[in-house]
Scaffold this motif. Sequence first.
Motif: not given
Length: 649
Positions: A29-38, A45-51, A71-79, A256-257
């Motif tokens: 899942n290369q389109e993954i993004k970090l999500v912080l909650f207050d 939403i924060i990009d993970l710029n390094h790999q 972490y936000q991922i795209k699962d078919k057509l949903e986040y 899916k966790f």
Amino acid sequence: MFAKLAQPFPLGATLCDQGCNFSIHCPDNQEIKLVLFDDENKKTIIDLNHQYMGCRYAFVPDIKAGQQYGYQIKDKLEYRLVLDPYAQALGKAPFYVEPFTAEKSWEFAKSVVVDHQFDWQKTTLPQVPYEETILFETHVKGFTKLNPHIDEQYRGSYLGLCQPKVIEFFKAQGVTSLQLLPVTSCMSEPHLLKMDKVNFWGYNSLCFMAPEPRYAKDDAVAEMKTMVRELHKHGIEVIMDIVFNHTAEGGEGGPKFHLKCLDKNYYLQDYSKNYLNYTGCGNTLDLTYQPSLNIVLDTLRHWVTHYQIDGFRFDLAATLGRNRHRFDTQSAFFKAVAQDPILRKIKLIAEPWDVGPDGYQLGHFPRGWNECNDKFRDTVKSYWLEGNNNVKEFATRLMGSRDLFSAGGWPDKLPVNFISYHDGFTLRDLVSYNHKHNHANGENNRDGHGDNRSNNHGVEGESSNFSVIHKRERQKRNLMTTLLFSFGIPHLLAVDSLSHTQGGNNNAYCQDNEISWANWALSGEDECFSAWLSQMLAARKQVMSPFIRAFSGHERGHHRIHWHRSNGQGMTAEDWQGLEAFALYLGLYKDGNELMFLVNSSDIPTRYRLPPGSKWSVICDTSESRLSQRQTQTTYMQSANSLSILYRP
């Protein structure tokens, strides 16, 4: 500046003075993004710029402990929001209503950034020797939930297990090591959620490094550490029962966790990429895959380093050494643990089987591992409760199952002997039920083991008949005496010290209620048995532990072992086929301390002729409900269906 602080390892969320490094293994899942909650659940939403090597990572400044994230991922057509597999805490107890959709994932428990600073108050590790170890299998919630001797706010929690009155009870019982049922975060299986039940035992891991929030009042991390610290202050070890053979994501169609969405290679799969189920729980973790091996080893070091855990009991541990269809004692996992400077110093206990091919591996785990000895359990229960007079098998188990565990490897390779475990009948139910009664589990009594080797002594369930009660109490003492004075590490079910009954339920995994919660309202017989057991545990430490130490390793061949008929004559080959009354004599070196085991499984009293010399002290006679300090010299009358332990220093 912050780019330099970003690192692929360690995985998870790692705090420093400037902020926090976030890293996750996610090759699928290369389109993954970090999500912080207050605090108001608003997200950033924060990009993970390094790999690097399948990991995506980023450093985020000014992050503090307590920050919730996912972490936000795209699962078919949903986040979908997924947990960090390396999460070290969860924001709340995980729960959802079936089905677990991408939309519901955003309301699910979230990962939490943790600062592991803690005041250990200079406590030291108990480091109990193997030959002195008494394992007490304990459920954090169940053991204290109904305990009237502690403040109500602490009952059923981490802090409840370390309250002064509870520790006083453990010390009085002679417990050296608490073996906790899983305290890692757990998610109940979908079929339990549909029945409005929970996985009470906790054998369905969610995040391996996060303590279960259900057992905390406010902060699971701090409260679990406090529990360990206070138990250590009193010389009591903490052994964690941990589940690495599968995760809560189940098999095909399961929720899916995290791992399923990040890298399917975490799990064993067949050639069509379906999950192999060698655990009975839908999936099997593949420890031949480096990231899977990494998370297991990182988790073990995490608990030992940050929580000062003294050891682990590994559920279905054959899976850990599995190379698909075969078990390998030279597996990477065993080698990695053996060379690890942190892990090779702790106690490692294996449940030496799983449900896959080549899955039963009792006696085959490498040096440094103790193994749960189900052959001891089955033999001893059959001998006392079923009248299966297999003297040779019984004697083999009594002497430490040396057909499976060479005394040359003792004491660190001693078997873990047990009569009752969390799964199966409690000690009281073993002598009170012929059949399982699991109807409360909602599976029409189909679940649970059918091979219980129990005996209700004439009445199924509870009875007020004095004769029935008398027989049951004697058999409880027979079983416990055999356990405590056999060569091995005794494993006791904690609730057995209270004579707890589960009403004949031998699979109470989903019973978060009075069925499983320890009953502290003891009858006269229960009080008497608890006192007897406490004294027997003290006697074992004083008398039996030195014999185990002496019979271990290079010195094992310098001692005396004799098997006798009740008349004092040596046993013949024919006697080993079914003699009902026999004696075992043990002596240290040429003229050291001596032990006698007088075993009478017959229905008639039998007089035993004792070896000549000075008087013998009677450690216990299981025909008596109380231990009495007395001596005997030339003969001893052993009641029917009972045994005695005699000692001569």
